[in-house]
Write an enzyme that holds these catalytic residues in place. Structure first.
Site, PDB file in Angstrom:
ATOM      1  N   SER A   1      -5.711   2.947  -7.679  1.00  0.00           N
ATOM      2  CA  SER A   1      -6.571   4.228  -7.453  1.00  0.00           C
ATOM      3  C   SER A   1      -7.777   4.327  -8.496  1.00  0.00           C
ATOM      4  CB  SER A   1      -5.415   5.599  -7.857  1.00  0.00           C
ATOM      5  OG  SER A   1      -5.909   6.646  -8.070  1.00  0.00           O
TER       6      SER A   1
ATOM      7  N   LYS B   1      -0.592   4.092 -11.346  1.00  0.00           N
ATOM      8  CA  LYS B   1      -1.685   3.442 -10.587  1.00  0.00           C
ATOM      9  C   LYS B   1      -2.347   2.524 -11.951  1.00  0.00           C
ATOM     10  CE  LYS B   1      -1.264   4.707  -6.519  1.00  0.00           C
ATOM     11  NZ  LYS B   1      -1.239   3.879  -5.487  1.00  0.00           N
TER      12      LYS B   1
ATOM     13  N   ASN C   1       0.731  -1.220  -0.036  1.00  0.00           N
ATOM     14  CA  ASN C   1      -0.208  -0.167   0.194  1.00  0.00           C
ATOM     15  C   ASN C   1       1.058   1.212   0.077  1.00  0.00           C
ATOM     16  OD1 ASN C   1      -2.367   1.608   1.015  1.00  0.00           O
ATOM     17  ND2 ASN C   1      -0.888   1.756   2.618  1.00  0.00           N
TER      18      ASN C   1
ATOM     19  N   TYR D   1       2.029  10.054 -11.548  1.00  0.00           N
ATOM     20  CA  TYR D   1       1.148   9.256 -10.639  1.00  0.00           C
ATOM     21  C   TYR D   1       0.027   8.448 -11.381  1.00  0.00           C
ATOM     22  CZ  TYR D   1      -1.855   8.242  -6.610  1.00  0.00           C
ATOM     23  OH  TYR D   1      -2.775   7.591  -5.479  1.00  0.00           O
TER      24      TYR D   1
HETATM   25  N1  LIG Z   1      -5.820   9.316  -0.386  1.00  0.00           N
HETATM   26  C1  LIG Z   1      -6.007   9.188  -1.380  1.00  0.00           C
HETATM   27  O1  LIG Z   1      -7.189   9.946  -1.553  1.00  0.00           O
HETATM   28  C2  LIG Z   1      -5.845   8.215  -2.222  1.00  0.00           C
HETATM   29  C3  LIG Z   1      -6.674   7.887  -3.373  1.00  0.00           C
HETATM   30  C4  LIG Z   1      -6.158   6.784  -4.158  1.00  0.00           C
HETATM   31  C5  LIG Z   1      -5.106   5.965  -3.784  1.00  0.00           C
HETATM   32  N2  LIG Z   1      -4.312   6.290  -2.706  1.00  0.00           N
HETATM   33  C6  LIG Z   1      -3.113   5.388  -2.220  1.00  0.00           C
HETATM   34  O2  LIG Z   1      -3.521   4.593  -1.169  1.00  0.00           O
HETATM   35  C7  LIG Z   1      -2.057   4.241  -0.746  1.00  0.00           C
HETATM   36  C8  LIG Z   1      -1.809   5.002   0.692  1.00  0.00           C
HETATM   37  O3  LIG Z   1      -2.079   6.343   0.696  1.00  0.00           O
HETATM   38  P1  LIG Z   1      -2.489   7.284   1.819  1.00  0.00           P
HETATM   39  O4  LIG Z   1      -3.484   8.054   1.127  1.00  0.00           O
HETATM   40  O5  LIG Z   1      -2.753   6.447   3.025  1.00  0.00           O
HETATM   41  O6  LIG Z   1      -1.326   8.297   2.042  1.00  0.00           O
HETATM   42  P2  LIG Z   1      -0.422   8.630   3.247  1.00  0.00           P
HETATM   43  O7  LIG Z   1       0.645   9.706   2.601  1.00  0.00           O
HETATM   44  O8  LIG Z   1      -0.982   8.871   4.376  1.00  0.00           O
HETATM   45  O9  LIG Z   1       0.501   7.360   3.513  1.00  0.00           O
HETATM   46  C9  LIG Z   1       1.660   6.764   2.672  1.00  0.00           C
HETATM   47  C10 LIG Z   1       2.470   6.017   3.717  1.00  0.00           C
HETATM   48  O10 LIG Z   1       3.478   5.420   2.724  1.00  0.00           O
HETATM   49  C11 LIG Z   1       4.734   5.564   3.259  1.00  0.00           C
HETATM   50  N3  LIG Z   1       5.655   5.660   2.294  1.00  0.00           N
HETATM   51  C12 LIG Z   1       6.116   6.655   1.263  1.00  0.00           C
HETATM   52  N4  LIG Z   1       7.177   6.129   0.607  1.00  0.00           N
HETATM   53  C13 LIG Z   1       7.539   5.117   1.234  1.00  0.00           C
HETATM   54  C14 LIG Z   1       8.889   4.037   0.929  1.00  0.00           C
HETATM   55  N5  LIG Z   1       9.353   4.379  -0.210  1.00  0.00           N
HETATM   56  N6  LIG Z   1       8.797   2.784   1.609  1.00  0.00           N
HETATM   57  C15 LIG Z   1       7.955   2.640   2.615  1.00  0.00           C
HETATM   58  N7  LIG Z   1       6.996   3.537   2.897  1.00  0.00           N
HETATM   59  C16 LIG Z   1       6.673   4.600   2.115  1.00  0.00           C
HETATM   60  C17 LIG Z   1       4.774   7.169   3.922  1.00  0.00           C
HETATM   61  O11 LIG Z   1       5.628   7.264   4.938  1.00  0.00           O
HETATM   62  C18 LIG Z   1       3.237   7.135   4.237  1.00  0.00           C
HETATM   63  O12 LIG Z   1       3.397   6.514   5.773  1.00  0.00           O
HETATM   64  C19 LIG Z   1      -1.032   4.983  -1.679  1.00  0.00           C
HETATM   65  O13 LIG Z   1      -0.595   3.943  -2.658  1.00  0.00           O
HETATM   66  C20 LIG Z   1      -1.841   5.943  -2.337  1.00  0.00           C
HETATM   67  O14 LIG Z   1      -1.497   6.228  -3.702  1.00  0.00           O
HETATM   68  C21 LIG Z   1      -4.925   7.433  -1.988  1.00  0.00           C
END
Ligand SMILES: NC(=O)c1ccc[n+]([C@@H]2O[C@H](COP(=O)([O-])OP(=O)(O)OC[C@H]3O[C@@H](n4cnc5c(N)ncnc54)[C@H](O)[C@@H]3O)[C@@H](O)[C@H]2O)c1
Length: 259
Positions: free
Chosen positions: A142, A159, A90, A155
């Protein structure tokens, strides 16, 4: 106790969707290795483990871009808990820009975390899951796996790749009883989406309005679907993409009419 006796790795577990999922998996009985590049964030996740949770949470620092970190993460999990049943790949990052504006470095970083991270995790985790008799591998794709939005070209490309990687892994590893699915979140309120929601005038209102359900998603909304995919309730589901977007992508023309 839908994950009783299961062992899970959750990446990106220091924040947002990953944190909510690690906490829910532990509540449902799994022993969870909660991994993140941010050491203090993932320790804070372990500290938030609900009092009644039957499963343990072990924090682990790992950069999903680095093969050695990922190999060690999987080895540590098996050494500590003896098996591996569930992986939630994730961890992800967002970098803005169209292809003219986006730096080469940001492009490479996006692919290194969002795509290569899942490749590396698959490479090291799948053999252990096979040794454990099968399991569930879940990726975070996503809404941008289905359609693009302006100024996030890199991005969107990552995805799209995550969704195809999901399908490819599902057909390769189905015979080993390993199911592979992805979750496609819409707008979820996390630190990743926070700049759009709070720094763009009207951003928060817009993100709530475009979903027919009428609100922005919460990390727990995604964690619930990850739990279903991790559990045996989804035992005949593989190669699938689950939208968790309050209905946003079901009616793009409706969403456009609201702009
Ligand atoms: N928030 C949204 O609206 C949304 C929408 C679609 C998809 N997503 C996807 O959901 C997933 C989680 O995102 P989120 O919204 O919880 O974001 P977030 O920024 O709250 O969490 C992401 C986490 O990933 C960690 N991270 C980043 N780079 C890393 C690396 N190289 N190695 C290990 N950990 C790493 C960060 O430290 C962070 O804790 C992501 O893949 C994101 O693309 C989020």
């Amino acid at each position: 106790m839908r994950l009783k006796d299961k062992v899970a790795i959750v990446t990106g577990a220091g924040s947002g969707i990953g944190r909510a999922t690690a906490l829910l998996f532990a509540t449902e009985g799994a022993n969870v290795v909660a991994a993140d590049i941010n050491n203090s964030a993932v320790s804070a996740t372990a500290d938030k483990r609900p009092a009644g949770a039957k499963g343990k949470i072990m924090p682990a620092t790992a950069d999903m871009r680095r093969a050695e970190d990922v190999r060690t993460l999987v080895a540590l999990t098996v050494r500590k808990f003896g098996r591996l049943d569930v992986v939630f790949s994730n961890a992800g990052i967002m970098r803005g820009g169209n292809v003219v504006d986006l730096s080469e470095r940001d492009w490479d970083d996006l692919f290194a975390v969002n795509v290569k991270g899942s490749f590396l995790l698959g490479k090291h985790a799948i053999p252990e899951m096979k040794r454990s008799g099968g399991g569930s591998f879940i990726l975070t794709a996503s809404a941008n796996s289905f359609f693009a939005e302006s100024d996030i070209a890199g991005y969107c490309a990552t995805k799209g790749a995550v969704m195809q990687l999901t399908r490819a892994m599902a057909i390769d590893h189905g015979p080993d009883r390993i199911r592979v699915n992805c979750i496609c979140p819409g707008w979820i309120e996390t630190p990743m989406s926070q700049p759009f929601l709070d720094e763009n005038p009207g951003g928060r209102e817009f993100a709530g309005k475009i979903a027919p359900i009428g609100r922005i998603g919460q990390p727990e909304d995604v964690a619930g679907v990850a739990l279903f995919l991790a559990s045996d309730e989804s035992r005949f589901v593989t190669g699938a993409a689950y939208n968790v977007d309050g209905g946003w992508t079901a009616g793009m023309t409706r969403a456009i009419a609201l702009i």
